[in-house]
Structures are given as C-alpha cells and as structure tokens.
Design a protein around this motif. Structure first.
Motif, PDB file in Angstrom:
ATOM      1  N   THR A 153      61.514  49.385  96.897  1.00 28.60           N
ATOM      2  CA  THR A 153      60.924  50.224  97.947  1.00 28.60           C
ATOM      3  C   THR A 153      61.920  50.720  98.996  1.00 28.60           C
ATOM      4  OG1 THR A 153      60.299  48.258  99.195  1.00 28.60           O
ATOM      5  CG2 THR A 153      58.650  49.183  97.698  1.00 28.60           C
ATOM      6  N   GLY A 210      65.220  51.438  97.988  1.00 26.69           N
ATOM      7  CA  GLY A 210      66.238  52.163  97.252  1.00 26.69           C
ATOM      8  C   GLY A 210      67.302  51.316  96.593  1.00 26.69           C
ATOM      9  N   PRO A 245      64.217  56.081  97.497  1.00 24.89           N
ATOM     10  CA  PRO A 245      63.058  55.246  97.162  1.00 24.89           C
ATOM     11  C   PRO A 245      61.902  56.093  96.642  1.00 24.89           C
ATOM     12  CG  PRO A 245      63.872  54.733  99.370  1.00 24.89           C
ATOM     13  CD  PRO A 245      64.583  55.968  98.905  1.00 24.89           C
TER      14      PRO A 245
END
Length: 133
Positions: free
Chosen positions: A20, A22, A47
């Motif tokens: 979430t 990245g 993300p």
C-alpha cells in the motif's frame, strides 16, 4: 508468471507484490512452490498500480549508495526442509537433518534438525600478526 530462471536457482514462478505504500517485493518459487529467492527493492513504485517486469518499476532509492534491491536465497532438500538460508548481507545458515545422516530414517524423525552452522561472511585479515587487544 513463468520466468527465466535466475542464475543458480530452480525458480519456475515469479510473484511481484506492491504494498500500500509502494514497497516492491519479487519472490521466485521452485516447482514445489518453495521460495528460493526474494528481492526487496529499495525504491518505491506507484501504490495501487500493478508492477511488471517493465512497468511501474521501483524508483527513488532512499540513499544513492543503496543497491537496487536486497536479495535473500534459500535451498531446500527433497523433504522440503531448508538446507541453506542466505540473508541479504551475505550471512549464511546451513541446516543438516537426521535424514542427511541416514537415508533409512523413519518419516517421523527425518526432519529432526541435527546441525546448524552459521557460516562466516566477513573478510578475515590474515596479515595481522597478533590478536586484537
């Protein structure tokens, strides 16, 4: 996805995960679905978007001196027991099981871990003439 085998591995499957925030992790699995290589990238991808071999690759490392990724490796025996774990820094741990000593070991005892070796990874200064004090 099926993959081209990384050097020295038995990888047949590759999974790329984008969390979430990245952070990107590439995991390579052998034919028995055991993880043989894991790469944790030092940069981040966007993300929420899929990461492939060519799109949304991690960028922007925290430090310029960081490698592109940190890699850990594992080797497994025919009983799917880990025989060697190599950490990203090169630290190695080798495992020897009862079945390695006696192939006729009963199934309930095959996975008994008998020897654990932590292998040296740092360089040794053989030019020193005395022990450090």
């Amino acid at each position: 996805m099926l993959v081209t085998r990384p050097a020295g591995s038995y990888a047949t499957t590759k999974c790329i995960a984008n969390d979430t925030v990245g952070n990107v992790t590439e995991s390579f699995f052998d034919a028995r679905n055991r993880c043989v290589i894991e790469r944790d990238y030092t940069g981040r991808a966007t993300p929420g978007l899929p990461v492939t071999d060519t799109e949304n690759r991690p960028t922007g490392k925290l430090r310029a001196s960081d490698p592109d990724y940190y890699e850990a490796r594992w080797s497994w025996n025919n009983d799917s027991l880990c025989t060697l774990a190599v950490a990203p820094g090169g630290q190695q741990v080798q495992y020897v099981y009862q079945s390695d000593f006696d192939s006729a070991t009963p199934a309930r005892k095959r996975a008994d871990c008998r020897v654990v070796r932590e292998l040296a990874t740092g360089g040794v200064d053989w030019t020193a003439t005395a022990w450090p004090t």
